[in-house]
Scaffold this motif. Sequence first.
Motif, PDB file in Angstrom:
ATOM      1  N   ILE A   1      31.606  47.365  38.518  1.00 21.63           N
ATOM      2  CA  ILE A   1      32.761  46.519  38.831  1.00 21.63           C
ATOM      3  C   ILE A   1      33.744  46.578  37.668  1.00 21.63           C
ATOM      4  O   ILE A   1      33.420  46.191  36.551  1.00 21.63           O
ATOM      5  CB  ILE A   1      32.319  45.076  39.135  1.00 21.63           C
ATOM      6  CG1 ILE A   1      31.466  45.091  40.396  1.00 21.63           C
ATOM      7  CG2 ILE A   1      33.520  44.161  39.280  1.00 21.63           C
ATOM      8  CD1 ILE A   1      30.885  43.763  40.775  1.00 21.63           C
ATOM      9  N   LYS A   2      34.938  47.055  37.952  1.00 16.04           N
ATOM     10  CA  LYS A   2      35.958  47.244  36.911  1.00 16.04           C
ATOM     11  C   LYS A   2      36.924  46.079  36.793  1.00 16.04           C
ATOM     12  O   LYS A   2      37.528  45.884  35.753  1.00 16.04           O
ATOM     13  CB  LYS A   2      36.749  48.533  37.171  1.00 16.04           C
ATOM     14  CG  LYS A   2      35.882  49.769  37.256  1.00 16.04           C
ATOM     15  CD  LYS A   2      35.118  50.004  35.984  1.00 16.04           C
ATOM     16  CE  LYS A   2      34.232  51.223  36.102  1.00 16.04           C
ATOM     17  NZ  LYS A   2      33.176  51.242  35.127  1.00 16.04           N
TER      18      LYS A   2
ATOM     19  N   ASN B   1      39.951  44.965  45.474  1.00 10.02           N
ATOM     20  CA  ASN B   1      39.869  44.700  44.032  1.00 10.02           C
ATOM     21  C   ASN B   1      41.077  43.915  43.555  1.00 10.02           C
ATOM     22  O   ASN B   1      42.176  44.047  44.101  1.00 10.02           O
ATOM     23  CB  ASN B   1      39.806  46.011  43.250  1.00 10.02           C
ATOM     24  CG  ASN B   1      38.560  46.792  43.565  1.00 10.02           C
ATOM     25  OD1 ASN B   1      37.469  46.304  43.363  1.00 10.02           O
ATOM     26  ND2 ASN B   1      38.732  48.000  44.083  1.00 10.02           N
ATOM     27  N   ALA B   2      40.861  43.161  42.490  1.00 14.32           N
ATOM     28  CA  ALA B   2      41.945  42.393  41.884  1.00 14.32           C
ATOM     29  C   ALA B   2      42.955  43.322  41.215  1.00 14.32           C
ATOM     30  O   ALA B   2      42.644  44.464  40.864  1.00 14.32           O
ATOM     31  CB  ALA B   2      41.370  41.422  40.858  1.00 14.32           C
ATOM     32  N   ASN B   3      44.149  42.778  41.015  1.00 10.43           N
ATOM     33  CA  ASN B   3      45.177  43.533  40.303  1.00 10.43           C
ATOM     34  C   ASN B   3      45.037  43.310  38.797  1.00 10.43           C
ATOM     35  O   ASN B   3      44.054  42.724  38.332  1.00 10.43           O
ATOM     36  CB  ASN B   3      46.573  43.134  40.815  1.00 10.43           C
ATOM     37  CG  ASN B   3      46.833  41.653  40.655  1.00 10.43           C
ATOM     38  OD1 ASN B   3      46.270  40.977  39.802  1.00 10.43           O
ATOM     39  ND2 ASN B   3      47.708  41.130  41.499  1.00 10.43           N
ATOM     40  N   LEU B   4      46.001  43.754  38.028  1.00 14.40           N
ATOM     41  CA  LEU B   4      45.928  43.645  36.566  1.00 14.40           C
ATOM     42  C   LEU B   4      45.933  42.208  36.064  1.00 14.40           C
ATOM     43  O   LEU B   4      45.502  41.939  34.945  1.00 14.40           O
ATOM     44  CB  LEU B   4      47.076  44.419  35.922  1.00 14.40           C
ATOM     45  CG  LEU B   4      46.996  45.936  36.089  1.00 14.40           C
ATOM     46  CD1 LEU B   4      48.245  46.594  35.517  1.00 14.40           C
ATOM     47  CD2 LEU B   4      45.753  46.483  35.440  1.00 14.40           C
ATOM     48  N   SER B   5      46.414  41.283  36.874  1.00 14.23           N
ATOM     49  CA  SER B   5      46.419  39.874  36.466  1.00 14.23           C
ATOM     50  C   SER B   5      45.140  39.151  36.914  1.00 14.23           C
ATOM     51  O   SER B   5      45.077  37.928  36.875  1.00 14.23           O
ATOM     52  CB  SER B   5      47.652  39.158  37.019  1.00 14.23           C
ATOM     53  OG  SER B   5      47.600  39.148  38.431  1.00 14.23           O
ATOM     54  N   PHE B   6      44.128  39.912  37.348  1.00 16.67           N
ATOM     55  CA  PHE B   6      42.839  39.367  37.792  1.00 16.67           C
ATOM     56  C   PHE B   6      42.987  38.438  38.991  1.00 16.67           C
ATOM     57  O   PHE B   6      42.254  37.465  39.132  1.00 16.67           O
ATOM     58  CB  PHE B   6      42.109  38.654  36.644  1.00 16.67           C
ATOM     59  CG  PHE B   6      41.802  39.565  35.496  1.00 16.67           C
ATOM     60  CD1 PHE B   6      40.820  40.523  35.599  1.00 16.67           C
ATOM     61  CD2 PHE B   6      42.517  39.465  34.322  1.00 16.67           C
ATOM     62  CE1 PHE B   6      40.547  41.381  34.541  1.00 16.67           C
ATOM     63  CE2 PHE B   6      42.264  40.308  33.258  1.00 16.67           C
ATOM     64  CZ  PHE B   6      41.260  41.269  33.367  1.00 16.67           C
TER      65      PHE B   6
ATOM     66  N   GLN C   1      32.001  38.012  47.703  1.00 14.29           N
ATOM     67  CA  GLN C   1      32.977  37.919  46.624  1.00 14.29           C
ATOM     68  C   GLN C   1      32.216  37.829  45.303  1.00 14.29           C
ATOM     69  O   GLN C   1      31.316  37.008  45.159  1.00 14.29           O
ATOM     70  CB  GLN C   1      33.872  36.684  46.770  1.00 14.29           C
ATOM     71  CG  GLN C   1      34.842  36.550  45.630  1.00 14.29           C
ATOM     72  CD  GLN C   1      35.781  35.368  45.738  1.00 14.29           C
ATOM     73  OE1 GLN C   1      36.570  35.156  44.844  1.00 14.29           O
ATOM     74  NE2 GLN C   1      35.740  34.601  46.813  1.00 14.29           N
ATOM     75  N   ILE C   2      32.590  38.685  44.368  1.00 15.56           N
ATOM     76  CA  ILE C   2      31.998  38.645  43.029  1.00 15.56           C
ATOM     77  C   ILE C   2      33.121  38.367  42.053  1.00 15.56           C
ATOM     78  O   ILE C   2      34.142  39.057  42.050  1.00 15.56           O
ATOM     79  CB  ILE C   2      31.283  39.959  42.688  1.00 15.56           C
ATOM     80  CG1 ILE C   2      30.171  40.239  43.701  1.00 15.56           C
ATOM     81  CG2 ILE C   2      30.717  39.908  41.271  1.00 15.56           C
ATOM     82  CD1 ILE C   2      29.488  41.573  43.545  1.00 15.56           C
ATOM     83  N   ASN C   3      32.908  37.344  41.227  1.00 16.68           N
ATOM     84  CA  ASN C   3      33.917  36.951  40.253  1.00 16.68           C
ATOM     85  C   ASN C   3      33.209  36.528  38.973  1.00 16.68           C
ATOM     86  O   ASN C   3      32.048  36.138  38.993  1.00 16.68           O
ATOM     87  CB  ASN C   3      34.774  35.806  40.802  1.00 16.68           C
ATOM     88  CG  ASN C   3      36.092  35.656  40.083  1.00 16.68           C
ATOM     89  OD1 ASN C   3      36.381  36.371  39.118  1.00 16.68           O
ATOM     90  ND2 ASN C   3      36.904  34.732  40.532  1.00 16.68           N
TER      91      ASN C   3
ATOM     92  N   ASN D   1      28.387  35.170  41.039  1.00 15.33           N
ATOM     93  CA  ASN D   1      28.947  35.319  39.697  1.00 15.33           C
ATOM     94  C   ASN D   1      28.571  36.685  39.127  1.00 15.33           C
ATOM     95  O   ASN D   1      27.419  37.114  39.251  1.00 15.33           O
ATOM     96  CB  ASN D   1      28.425  34.228  38.762  1.00 15.33           C
ATOM     97  CG  ASN D   1      29.081  32.899  39.026  1.00 15.33           C
ATOM     98  OD1 ASN D   1      30.290  32.822  39.200  1.00 15.33           O
ATOM     99  ND2 ASN D   1      28.282  31.850  39.070  1.00 15.33           N
ATOM    100  N   LEU D   2      29.530  37.325  38.511  1.00 18.38           N
ATOM    101  CA  LEU D   2      29.305  38.638  37.918  1.00 18.38           C
ATOM    102  C   LEU D   2      28.194  38.584  36.874  1.00 18.38           C
ATOM    103  O   LEU D   2      27.354  39.478  36.797  1.00 18.38           O
ATOM    104  CB  LEU D   2      30.605  39.161  37.288  1.00 18.38           C
ATOM    105  CG  LEU D   2      30.549  40.536  36.644  1.00 18.38           C
ATOM    106  CD1 LEU D   2      30.244  41.602  37.690  1.00 18.38           C
ATOM    107  CD2 LEU D   2      31.854  40.847  35.939  1.00 18.38           C
ATOM    108  N   GLU D   3      28.176  37.531  36.103  1.00 19.47           N
ATOM    109  CA  GLU D   3      27.202  37.408  35.022  1.00 19.47           C
ATOM    110  C   GLU D   3      25.758  37.330  35.539  1.00 19.47           C
ATOM    111  O   GLU D   3      24.820  37.644  34.802  1.00 19.47           O
ATOM    112  CB  GLU D   3      27.495  36.158  34.174  1.00 19.47           C
ATOM    113  CG  GLU D   3      28.800  36.218  33.417  1.00 19.47           C
ATOM    114  CD  GLU D   3      30.020  35.781  34.233  1.00 19.47           C
ATOM    115  OE1 GLU D   3      31.114  35.755  33.669  1.00 19.47           O
ATOM    116  OE2 GLU D   3      29.877  35.480  35.439  1.00 19.47           O
ATOM    117  N   ASP D   4      25.580  36.946  36.787  1.00 16.64           N
ATOM    118  CA  ASP D   4      24.244  36.812  37.370  1.00 16.64           C
ATOM    119  C   ASP D   4      23.746  38.094  38.046  1.00 16.64           C
ATOM    120  O   ASP D   4      22.647  38.116  38.586  1.00 16.64           O
ATOM    121  CB  ASP D   4      24.223  35.676  38.400  1.00 16.64           C
ATOM    122  CG  ASP D   4      24.541  34.328  37.772  1.00 16.64           C
ATOM    123  OD1 ASP D   4      24.331  34.167  36.547  1.00 16.64           O
ATOM    124  OD2 ASP D   4      25.015  33.430  38.501  1.00 16.64           O
TER     125      ASP D   4
END
Length: 104
Positions: free
Chosen positions: A63-64, A82-87, A26-28, A51-54
């Motif tokens: 990753i969109k 993938n997440a929806n428009l509400s993340f 999982q990347i968030n 973490n995405l930032e890492d």
Amino acid sequence: MRTLICLGLFFLLPHAVKAQQFTLVQINAKWNEKNSVDVPCIDGVKYTYANLEDQSKSLRDKIKSVPVVILYKNNTPVYQWNANLSFELSLKEDDILEQINTWR
């Protein structure tokens, strides 16, 4: 002794070849941690959170939306949620098992 080793390899090798390791990653983003996915525990499936930032810039550019959950089979990505428009991302154990069974 040589015969014993050959017999051991004869019986163990088919099991080793069939062994497939599945991993869920999982990347968030840190700003979206409240929407992290509760990934169900599945026997034999390793789970990792990142973490995405890492991550490297090349991965971040691919990753969109976050969170994203990626299913790997033997270190090769085979499916992605993938997440929806509400993340937000809703992921059920049945969804994961369906993909694992598809890639076995």
